[in-house]
Design a protein around this motif. Structure first.
Motif, short mmCIF file in Angstrom:
data_model
loop_
_atom_site.label_atom_id
_atom_site.label_comp_id
_atom_site.label_asym_id
_atom_site.label_seq_id
_atom_site.Cartn_x
_atom_site.Cartn_y
_atom_site.Cartn_z
N GLN A 9 42.84 55.47 20.56
CA GLN A 9 42.64 54.02 20.55
C GLN A 9 41.56 53.61 21.54
O GLN A 9 40.75 52.72 21.25
CB GLN A 9 43.95 53.32 20.86
CG GLN A 9 45.01 53.47 19.79
CD GLN A 9 46.34 52.84 20.17
OE1 GLN A 9 46.44 52.18 21.20
NE2 GLN A 9 47.36 53.05 19.35
N ALA A 10 41.53 54.24 22.71
CA ALA A 10 40.54 53.89 23.72
C ALA A 10 39.13 54.21 23.24
O ALA A 10 38.21 53.41 23.39
CB ALA A 10 40.84 54.64 25.02
N VAL A 46 37.69 60.09 28.76
CA VAL A 46 38.88 59.41 28.24
C VAL A 46 40.05 60.39 28.13
O VAL A 46 41.18 60.08 28.50
CB VAL A 46 38.59 58.77 26.87
CG1 VAL A 46 39.88 58.25 26.24
CG2 VAL A 46 37.59 57.64 27.03
N ILE A 58 43.42 59.80 30.18
CA ILE A 58 44.53 59.38 29.32
C ILE A 58 45.08 60.61 28.61
O ILE A 58 44.64 60.94 27.49
CB ILE A 58 44.09 58.32 28.30
CG1 ILE A 58 43.39 57.16 28.98
CG2 ILE A 58 45.30 57.80 27.50
CD1 ILE A 58 42.85 56.12 28.03
#
Length: 215
Positions: free
Chosen positions: A130-131, A118, A122
């Motif tokens: 948030q992910a 992640v 990102i």
């Protein structure tokens, strides 16, 4: 003659014994990947990752270094939460603990690889946070069998638990602490947890495979 209901696992219907393994897996699924994602996203956000790009470190070496560090964090958390399982929740090993120990190492690799993946894909701390929180909450808390059986999940959402090793790891932990089936019962689930971790690692490596500058 009268039929009688006999409960094989957790015959005392103790909520602590049923939810203990789920709480254990949920904690392991949330904090190590959050730390890994924030560490990786911070380097991309602040551009300090450029120092790695111009070094002689390969993508494999960089990712494995990060993953091993956060695996250590996850395993340390496992020790703390295991003490709670054996004291507060009143659980103990019902059979061979080897599948649980191996699956724990593989799941630590899985969650560390997920957080690193992640963070690589990102490069923004807020979005990465948030992910990971969404992935940990949705896939592990709601769609993994922690709160209710997977069979009760609507048909259109059944495929989501496959995206996370949490559902399989919960079954492994419950088998080790409540059922005692051992390797014959959970070997395939242990294999799936390792495979999912390898997939997360592969996606993260794919995002950084061109990082090394060629002379």
């Amino acid at each position: 003659m009268k039929a009688a209901i006999r409960l094989w696992y957790n015959p005392g219907l103790s909520s602590k014994k049923f939810y203990g393994p789920g709480v254990f897996v949920l904690g392991l699924s949330m904090f190590p990947p959050l730390l890994a994602a924030l560490a990786m996203a911070k380097e991309g956000e602040q551009k300090t990752i450029l120092q790695v790009y111009v070094s002689s470190i390969s993508a494999h070496e960089f990712l494995l270094g990060k993953i091993i560090a956060f695996m250590a964090v996850a395993l340390a958390e496992c020790l703390v939460m295991s003490s709670l399982l054996f004291t507060y929740f009143g659980l103990s090993f019902a059979g061979d603990p080897t599948p649980f120990l191996i699956a724990t190492i593989l799941y630590a690799f899985c969650v560390a690889s997920f957080g690193t993946m992640v963070g690589v894909t990102i490069p923004n701390q807020a979005a990465a946070l948030q992910a990971v929180a969404l992935g940990g909450f949705l896939l592990v808390f709601l769609l993994s069998g922690l709160m209710f059986p997977i069979e009760n999940i609507p048909a259109g959402s059944v495929g989501f638990p496959i995206l996370s090793g949490g559902g399989y790891y919960i079954e492994i932990v419950r088998d080790a602490l409540l059922q005692g089936g051992g390797w014959p019962a959970v070997w395939f689930k242990v294999l799936i947890v390792g495979t999912i971790g390898a997939i997360f690692y592969g996606i993260g490596w794919r995002g950084m495979r061109r990082m090394q500058v060629k002379a």
